[in-house]
Design an enzyme around this catalytic site. Structure first.
Site, mmCIF file in Angstrom:
data_model
loop_
_atom_site.group_PDB
_atom_site.id
_atom_site.type_symbol
_atom_site.label_atom_id
_atom_site.label_comp_id
_atom_site.label_asym_id
_atom_site.label_seq_id
_atom_site.Cartn_x
_atom_site.Cartn_y
_atom_site.Cartn_z
ATOM 1 N N ASN A 152 17.735 16.131 -56.820
ATOM 2 C CA ASN A 152 19.177 16.037 -56.571
ATOM 3 C C ASN A 152 19.999 17.054 -57.356
ATOM 4 O O ASN A 152 21.002 17.558 -56.872
ATOM 5 C CB ASN A 152 19.664 14.614 -56.826
ATOM 6 C CG ASN A 152 19.397 14.165 -58.241
ATOM 7 O OD1 ASN A 152 18.545 14.725 -58.938
ATOM 8 N ND2 ASN A 152 20.114 13.161 -58.674
ATOM 9 N N GLU A 249 14.293 9.820 -67.531
ATOM 10 C CA GLU A 249 15.615 9.680 -66.886
ATOM 11 C C GLU A 249 15.353 9.197 -65.470
ATOM 12 O O GLU A 249 14.988 9.976 -64.596
ATOM 13 C CB GLU A 249 16.338 11.034 -66.864
ATOM 14 C CG GLU A 249 16.660 11.603 -68.233
ATOM 15 C CD GLU A 249 17.776 10.867 -68.946
ATOM 16 O OE1 GLU A 249 18.315 9.887 -68.391
ATOM 17 O OE2 GLU A 249 18.091 11.258 -70.079
ATOM 18 N N CYS A 283 21.781 9.728 -59.803
ATOM 19 C CA CYS A 283 21.108 8.598 -60.444
ATOM 20 C C CYS A 283 22.075 7.599 -61.079
ATOM 21 O O CYS A 283 21.828 6.409 -61.087
ATOM 22 C CB CYS A 283 20.147 9.107 -61.498
ATOM 23 S SG CYS A 283 20.948 10.207 -62.670
ATOM 24 N N GLU A 457 19.062 12.741 -73.195
ATOM 25 C CA GLU A 457 19.285 14.165 -73.022
ATOM 26 C C GLU A 457 20.701 14.462 -73.504
ATOM 27 O O GLU A 457 21.541 13.570 -73.607
ATOM 28 C CB GLU A 457 19.125 14.555 -71.544
ATOM 29 C CG GLU A 457 17.684 14.338 -71.083
ATOM 30 C CD GLU A 457 17.329 14.990 -69.755
ATOM 31 O OE1 GLU A 457 18.013 14.704 -68.766
ATOM 32 O OE2 GLU A 457 16.353 15.776 -69.731
HETATM 33 P P1 NDP Z 1 10.294 10.997 -57.701
HETATM 34 O O1 NDP Z 1 10.070 9.980 -58.739
HETATM 35 O O2 NDP Z 1 9.701 10.827 -56.370
HETATM 36 O O3 NDP Z 1 9.787 12.416 -58.230
HETATM 37 C C1 NDP Z 1 10.230 12.973 -59.454
HETATM 38 C C2 NDP Z 1 9.300 14.120 -59.836
HETATM 39 O O4 NDP Z 1 8.036 13.605 -60.301
HETATM 40 C C3 NDP Z 1 8.969 15.054 -58.678
HETATM 41 O O5 NDP Z 1 8.886 16.376 -59.169
HETATM 42 C C4 NDP Z 1 7.607 14.532 -58.238
HETATM 43 O O6 NDP Z 1 6.868 15.460 -57.502
HETATM 44 C C5 NDP Z 1 6.979 14.200 -59.582
HETATM 45 N N1 NDP Z 1 5.867 13.255 -59.537
HETATM 46 C C6 NDP Z 1 5.584 12.330 -58.596
HETATM 47 N N2 NDP Z 1 4.488 11.623 -58.952
HETATM 48 C C7 NDP Z 1 4.053 12.103 -60.143
HETATM 49 C C8 NDP Z 1 2.984 11.780 -61.032
HETATM 50 N N3 NDP Z 1 2.121 10.791 -60.767
HETATM 51 N N4 NDP Z 1 2.849 12.484 -62.169
HETATM 52 C C9 NDP Z 1 3.722 13.468 -62.472
HETATM 53 N N5 NDP Z 1 4.761 13.821 -61.670
HETATM 54 C C10 NDP Z 1 4.936 13.143 -60.524
HETATM 55 O O7 NDP Z 1 11.881 11.152 -57.612
HETATM 56 P P2 NDP Z 1 12.736 12.001 -56.570
HETATM 57 O O8 NDP Z 1 12.403 13.444 -56.674
HETATM 58 O O9 NDP Z 1 12.656 11.319 -55.245
HETATM 59 O O10 NDP Z 1 14.216 11.832 -57.174
HETATM 60 C C11 NDP Z 1 15.008 10.705 -56.949
HETATM 61 C C12 NDP Z 1 14.926 9.754 -58.114
HETATM 62 O O11 NDP Z 1 15.247 10.416 -59.325
HETATM 63 C C13 NDP Z 1 15.911 8.618 -58.004
HETATM 64 O O12 NDP Z 1 15.299 7.394 -58.327
HETATM 65 C C14 NDP Z 1 16.961 8.945 -59.055
HETATM 66 O O13 NDP Z 1 17.636 7.844 -59.539
HETATM 67 C C15 NDP Z 1 16.158 9.644 -60.089
HETATM 68 N N6 NDP Z 1 17.019 10.500 -60.900
HETATM 69 C C16 NDP Z 1 17.309 10.139 -62.205
HETATM 70 C C17 NDP Z 1 18.175 10.884 -62.969
HETATM 71 C C18 NDP Z 1 18.475 10.528 -64.394
HETATM 72 O O14 NDP Z 1 18.852 11.408 -65.144
HETATM 73 N N7 NDP Z 1 18.321 9.283 -64.826
HETATM 74 C C19 NDP Z 1 18.846 12.064 -62.410
HETATM 75 C C20 NDP Z 1 18.435 12.373 -61.077
HETATM 76 C C21 NDP Z 1 17.573 11.601 -60.338
HETATM 77 P P3 NDP Z 1 7.124 15.632 -55.916
HETATM 78 O O15 NDP Z 1 8.258 14.779 -55.528
HETATM 79 O O16 NDP Z 1 7.403 17.071 -55.758
HETATM 80 O O17 NDP Z 1 5.869 15.189 -55.252
#
Ligand code: NDP
Length: 483
Positions: A152, A249, A283, A457
């Site tokens: 995002n 996060e 988020c 952060e």
């Molecule tokens: P995901 O949890 O699907 O993915 C986050 C990242 O982790 C991606 O790069 C993903 O790779 C990677 N990933 C997935 N599985 C693994 C694993 N087993 N080991 C290591 N890395 C892994 O989240 P989204 O990308 O769909 O983002 C949306 C989510 O992020 C929402 O829940 C949102 O709330 C949260 N978010 C939180 C924020 C905060 O600061 N608290 C800010 C922004 C978003 P890939 O997807 O490329 O396969």
């Protein structure tokens, strides 16, 4: 339209390609067309990135902090000079309107680089007198850190992790979301142009498996993830096996509480920002809007009026205020939540279906009469869907706001400052606002409690999460041994 980077990865100070990696197609969500073709990292690319980070980190840590800071400052300047070009790239990568990416994404990343560039030289240890002897403490970098990002705010997330890590003498290997791989590569190129030595900030592409391989590597001391709670639990578990430090996060279902004495216009504006900015893909969004009953009718009327005025359209048009979602999968997910909310009896005030500005648009949607047990009040939608709930008393709303496994953010709107501070004090959340919402300046720590994550952060608090304390006992007299 093309936005092809020079290669899929940036490793050891240079672009790197390995076409044996699984293909990744990058789409521009504004139209759905493919704008770049990349490859996921192969084991050879992952190894090159980790090895170069491990090699480079010691020399970097031995520099004076002002020297590290100078390079980060230069990178921030380059980002500001290229602001427009980077904003366009961010819009192509995410589909977020240019109106947002010009002011929010890279500018916030540049703020982080500036802030931690300045902070680096102020980080010191302490001296603990013990009579004749004394202890001093050293604040040391952790070593090689892994950053994993969500889609995002891809460039902001990369900067928020790179800036404190590098300022404090660490190296980083960063894996962006496969959905938005472009911004972090530009950050790596910009840092290199600013003088960052090779190996200190590497970007490798890939899906979850690449992230998992990075987390499992014995050379890695710390993992900072921005992603969903489900992924957070998996990554935290994997990190625990290696006793690695983590920052998490994660997602949320944050309450935004509007008391009847609040400024109606401000509360409505904040609820809209906290649900429709970035098409709701934020988020910390206040997706449970609790409105005190006496204000409910006026709140919903004004909200519907202002939502009707939202300008959805081509994200590259500077007049556009509201863009598409990031992917077809996200559109399907969000429309599913909307359908189920209707079926559960939530009252649709506006929106409720696909938008007509492009294939990946969902209308800004408001549900009223939402109750705590409905799915729409319990689960993170991560789309432009606001749930409005009613309440009577302060005690009741605090209890209901806290009745969630999440704890990222919370907001309160009221003219009564004593009540504002009292309610904020009682809310279980890491990042909160009074008469404001979703403002996240780099000076302020940002983070969560409960299932929404741990660590912080930004702000001085981030220092704790990218460095560790070493105690040094200095003996100034004879050693007293009993034998
Ligand atoms: P995901 O949890 O699907 O993915 C986050 C990242 O982790 C991606 O790069 C993903 O790779 C990677 N990933 C997935 N599985 C693994 C694993 N087993 N080991 C290591 N890395 C892994 O989240 P989204 O990308 O769909 O983002 C949306 C989510 O992020 C929402 O829940 C949102 O709330 C949260 N978010 C939180 C924020 C905060 O600061 N608290 C800010 C922004 C978003 P890939 O997807 O490329 O396969």
């Amino acid at each position: 339209m093309r936005a092809e980077p020079k290669a899929s990865h940036f490793v050891d100070g240079a672009w790197l390609e390995d076409s044996a990696g699984a293909p990744i197609e990058v789409i521009y969500p504004g139209t759905g067309e493919v704008i770049a073709r990349l490859h996921a990292a192969t084991p050879a690319v992952i190894e090159a990135a980790l090895a170069s980070a491990a090699r480079a980190q010691g020399t970097w840590a031995a520099l004076r902090p002002v020297e590290r800071g100078r390079i980060l400052h230069r990178a921030a300047e380059l980002i500001r000079v290229r602001g427009e070009e980077l904003a366009v790239l961010e819009t192509l990568d995410t589909g977020k309107p240019l109106q947002e990416t010009r002011v929010a994404d890279w500018p916030s990343g540049a703020d982080a680089l500036e802030y931690f560039a300045g902070l680096a030289a102020t980080v010191t240890g302490e001296t603990i007198p013990l009579g004749r002897d004394f202890v001093y403490t050293l604040r040391e970098p952790l070593g090689v850190c892994v950053g994993i990002g969500a889609w995002n705010y891809p460039s902001q997330i990369a900067c928020w992790k790179a800036a404190p890590a590098l300022a404090l003498g660490n190296a980083m290997v960063f894996k962006p979301s496969e959905v938005t791989p472009l911004g972090a590569l530009q950050l790596a190129a910009i840092l290199t142009e600013a003088g960052l030595p090779a190996g200190l900030f590497n970007v490798v592409q890939g899906m979850g498996a690449v992230g998992a391989a990075l987390v499992a590597d014995a050379r890695v001391a710390k993992v900072s993830l921005t992603g969903s709670v489900a992924t957070g639990k998996r990554v935290y578990t994997a990190a625990a096996a290696g006793m690695k430090a983590v920052t998490m996060e994660l997602g949320g279902k944050s309450p935004l509480i509007v008391f009847e004495d609040a400024s109606l216009e401000d509360a409505v504006g904040a609820a809209m920002l906290g649900n429709f900015y970035s098409s709701g893909q934020v988020c910390s969004n206040g997706t449970r809007v609790f409105v005190q009953k006496r204000l409910k009718a006026a709140f919903l009327a004004r909200l519907a009026e202002r939502v009707a005025g939202i300008v959805a359209g081509d994200p590259l048009d500077p007049a556009t205020q509201f863009g598409p979602l990031v992917s077809a999968a996200q559109v399907a997910r969000v429309l599913g939540y909307i359908e189920r909310a209707r079926a559960e009896g939530a009252r649709l005030v506006c929106g409720g279906g696909p938008g007509n500005a492009g294939p990946l648009f969902v209308q800004p949607t408001v549900f009223a009469d939402v109750t705590d047990g409905m799915e729409i009040a319990r689960e993170e939608v991560f789309g432009p869907v606001m749930a409005v709930l009613d309440f009577d008393t302060e005690a009741e709303v605090v209890a209901r706001a806290n009745a969630t496994p999440y704890g990222l953010a919370a907001g309160v709107f009221t003219a009564d400052m004593a009540r504002a501070h009292r309610v904020i004090g009682a809310l279980q959340a890491g990042t909160t606002w009074i008469n404001a919402y979703n403002l996240t300046p780099v000076e302020a720590p940002f983070g969560a409690v409960k299932a929404s994550g741990l660590g912080r952060e930004n702000g001085r608090a981030a220092v704790e999460h990218y460095s560790r304390v070493k105690s040094v006992y200095v003996g100034l007299g004879p050693v007293e041994a009993p034998y």
